[in-house]
Design a protein around this motif. Structure first.
Motif, PDB file in Angstrom:
ATOM      1  N   ASN A 103       0.120   6.910  -0.524  1.00  0.00           N
ATOM      2  CA  ASN A 103      -0.608   8.061   0.007  1.00  0.00           C
ATOM      3  C   ASN A 103      -1.850   7.669   0.800  1.00  0.00           C
ATOM      4  O   ASN A 103      -2.364   8.495   1.578  1.00  0.00           O
ATOM      5  CB  ASN A 103      -1.018   8.978  -1.141  1.00  0.00           C
ATOM      6  CG  ASN A 103      -1.316  10.386  -0.695  1.00  0.00           C
ATOM      7  OD1 ASN A 103      -0.629  10.946   0.160  1.00  0.00           O
ATOM      8  ND2 ASN A 103      -2.364  10.977  -1.260  1.00  0.00           N
ATOM      9  N   LEU A 106      -2.865   3.843   5.153  1.00  0.00           N
ATOM     10  CA  LEU A 106      -2.516   4.489   6.412  1.00  0.00           C
ATOM     11  C   LEU A 106      -1.867   3.535   7.407  1.00  0.00           C
ATOM     12  O   LEU A 106      -0.962   3.918   8.159  1.00  0.00           O
ATOM     13  CB  LEU A 106      -3.766   5.118   7.038  1.00  0.00           C
ATOM     14  CG  LEU A 106      -4.467   6.190   6.191  1.00  0.00           C
ATOM     15  CD1 LEU A 106      -5.690   6.718   6.927  1.00  0.00           C
ATOM     16  CD2 LEU A 106      -3.521   7.328   5.876  1.00  0.00           C
ATOM     17  N   ASN A 110       1.461   5.262   6.749  1.00  0.00           N
ATOM     18  CA  ASN A 110       1.037   6.484   7.470  1.00  0.00           C
ATOM     19  C   ASN A 110       0.513   7.562   6.535  1.00  0.00           C
ATOM     20  O   ASN A 110       0.406   8.723   6.926  1.00  0.00           O
ATOM     21  CB  ASN A 110       2.170   7.061   8.326  1.00  0.00           C
ATOM     22  CG  ASN A 110       2.498   6.177   9.507  1.00  0.00           C
ATOM     23  OD1 ASN A 110       1.658   5.401   9.962  1.00  0.00           O
ATOM     24  ND2 ASN A 110       3.711   6.271  10.001  1.00  0.00           N
ATOM     25  N   PRO A 112      -0.243  10.514   4.026  1.00  0.00           N
ATOM     26  CA  PRO A 112       0.488  11.762   3.735  1.00  0.00           C
ATOM     27  C   PRO A 112       1.493  12.140   4.821  1.00  0.00           C
ATOM     28  O   PRO A 112       2.447  12.875   4.545  1.00  0.00           O
ATOM     29  CB  PRO A 112      -0.644  12.805   3.657  1.00  0.00           C
ATOM     30  CG  PRO A 112      -1.875  12.022   3.353  1.00  0.00           C
ATOM     31  CD  PRO A 112      -1.704  10.713   4.051  1.00  0.00           C
ATOM     32  N   THR A 113       1.279  11.653   6.046  1.00  0.00           N
ATOM     33  CA  THR A 113       2.193  11.978   7.142  1.00  0.00           C
ATOM     34  C   THR A 113       3.562  11.352   6.931  1.00  0.00           C
ATOM     35  O   THR A 113       4.594  11.940   7.269  1.00  0.00           O
ATOM     36  CB  THR A 113       1.618  11.513   8.486  1.00  0.00           C
ATOM     37  OG1 THR A 113       0.317  12.080   8.653  1.00  0.00           O
ATOM     38  CG2 THR A 113       2.513  11.923   9.644  1.00  0.00           C
ATOM     39  N   SER A 116       8.395   8.509   9.879  1.00  0.00           N
ATOM     40  CA  SER A 116       9.477   9.302  10.444  1.00  0.00           C
ATOM     41  C   SER A 116      10.325   8.440  11.381  1.00  0.00           C
ATOM     42  O   SER A 116      10.062   7.257  11.563  1.00  0.00           O
ATOM     43  CB  SER A 116       8.918  10.509  11.201  1.00  0.00           C
ATOM     44  OG  SER A 116       8.019  10.088  12.214  1.00  0.00           O
ATOM     45  N   ASP A 208       7.821  10.052   2.860  1.00  0.00           N
ATOM     46  CA  ASP A 208       6.427  10.454   2.652  1.00  0.00           C
ATOM     47  C   ASP A 208       6.150  10.564   1.154  1.00  0.00           C
ATOM     48  O   ASP A 208       7.081  10.686   0.349  1.00  0.00           O
ATOM     49  CB  ASP A 208       6.134  11.782   3.351  1.00  0.00           C
ATOM     50  CG  ASP A 208       6.930  12.928   2.760  1.00  0.00           C
ATOM     51  OD1 ASP A 208       6.444  13.543   1.799  1.00  0.00           O
ATOM     52  OD2 ASP A 208       8.047  13.191   3.246  1.00  0.00           O
TER      53      ASP A 208
END
Length: 288
Positions: A103, A106, A110, A112-113, A116, A208
């Motif tokens: 979470n 980053l 990434n 919480p995003t 993808s 995610d």
């Protein structure tokens, strides 16, 4: 029809997860609340290998499972020094750490995003892009995994695992290296969770943290207990009941928030009813 395929895919993936945890809890007698962490590791490694490396699916599947196995090894090294409830707390803490990293890291996950751009795989020129095709792929991976698991638990090696579950002192006296067996049990269970994580990432086509909350580990424990600890058939039955039954609520037209709350109530009631009326679970060999 597509909705039914979606439910079937989730049931197969969670049955694979449940089988791995059943080896740890049912056969090894180790109450683990961190199995969802191995699931998350497998999914994130799969997502990263696909989106950043473009690795072929069979190799990606293997690497995801090996990464989860490595995490199982790390957890087992800590758990070997502990007994009883302390192992449960240790595994629960491990699940919290993995979720927190997913979470908040980053640059890699990434946050919480999520990650993808994950697509359904093509294996040796065969496309598994549609839901029926992907269900077939999941069934093939699960079938091979169940066969391996069956061989593991029915060989003399599997009996040695059950021996330390029943009496560690007697297992030591008979020459079984209990610490090594515990490590192996965690690693094997985590390996299958990594496979499930890879399949899940390609099914959802996004990875995610919301899919790997701490409650996932609790859900998996419910599957094993309801289906029956120490039973491969029970692990599959638990996944069908816990995943498939609440999905029928969608046909009642309830809103998302109400549906989620009722699902939690169903899980809790099922667990209470099973423990009170059938402590061994539906197909289990062991009492809870």
């Amino acid at each position: 029809m597509n909705y039914l395929y979606c439910i079937a895919i989730l049931v197969v993936i969670y049955a694979l997860l449940s089988e791995g945890l059943n080896l740890i809890m049912g056969h090894g007698g180790i109450f683990s609340m961190g199995h969802g962490a191995f699931f998350a590791v497998g999914a994130y490694v799969s997502a990263l290998l696909y989106t950043r490396v473009g690795m072929a699916f069979p190799l990606e599947l293997l690497m995801s499972a090996l990464a989860a196995m490595l995490c199982g090894l790390m957890l087992s090294l800590a758990a070997m020094r502990l007994k009883g409830d302390y192992i449960t707390f240790c595994s629960y803490g491990f699940a919290i750490v993995v979720y927190t990293v997913a979470n908040n890291w980053l640059d890699v996950t990434n946050g919480p995003t999520g990650i993808s751009g994950i697509m359904r795989p093509t294996v040796f020129g065969l496309s598994f892009t549609t839901l029926p095709q992907y269900l077939l792929l999941c069934l093939m991976v699960a079938a091979i995994s169940f066969l391996v698991m069956y061989r593991v638990v029915h060989l003399p090696y599997g009996k040695s695992i059950e021996a330390f579950r029943e009496d560690e002192a007697a297992a030591y006296a008979s020459g079984i290296n209990v610490a090594l067996r515990k490590t192996q049990v965690f690693c094997i269970g985590a390996f299958f969770a990594g496979l499930a994580g890879c399949l899940y990432a390609h099914y959802m086509m996004i990875c995610d943290p919301t899919s790997f909350k701490i409650s996932v580990s609790s859900l998996l424990v419910c599957m094993v207990i309801i289906g029956g600890m120490g039973s491969m058939l029970g692990a599959v039955a638990g996944a069908i009941i816990v995943i498939g039954l609440p999905e029928l609520l969608t046909f009642l037209g309830l809103s998302g928030s109400y549906s989620e709350q009722i699902q939690d109530m169903i899980y809790s009631l099922l667990l209470i009813v099973i423990i009170v009326n059938r402590p061994r679970g539906l197909f289990g060999k062991l009492k809870f």
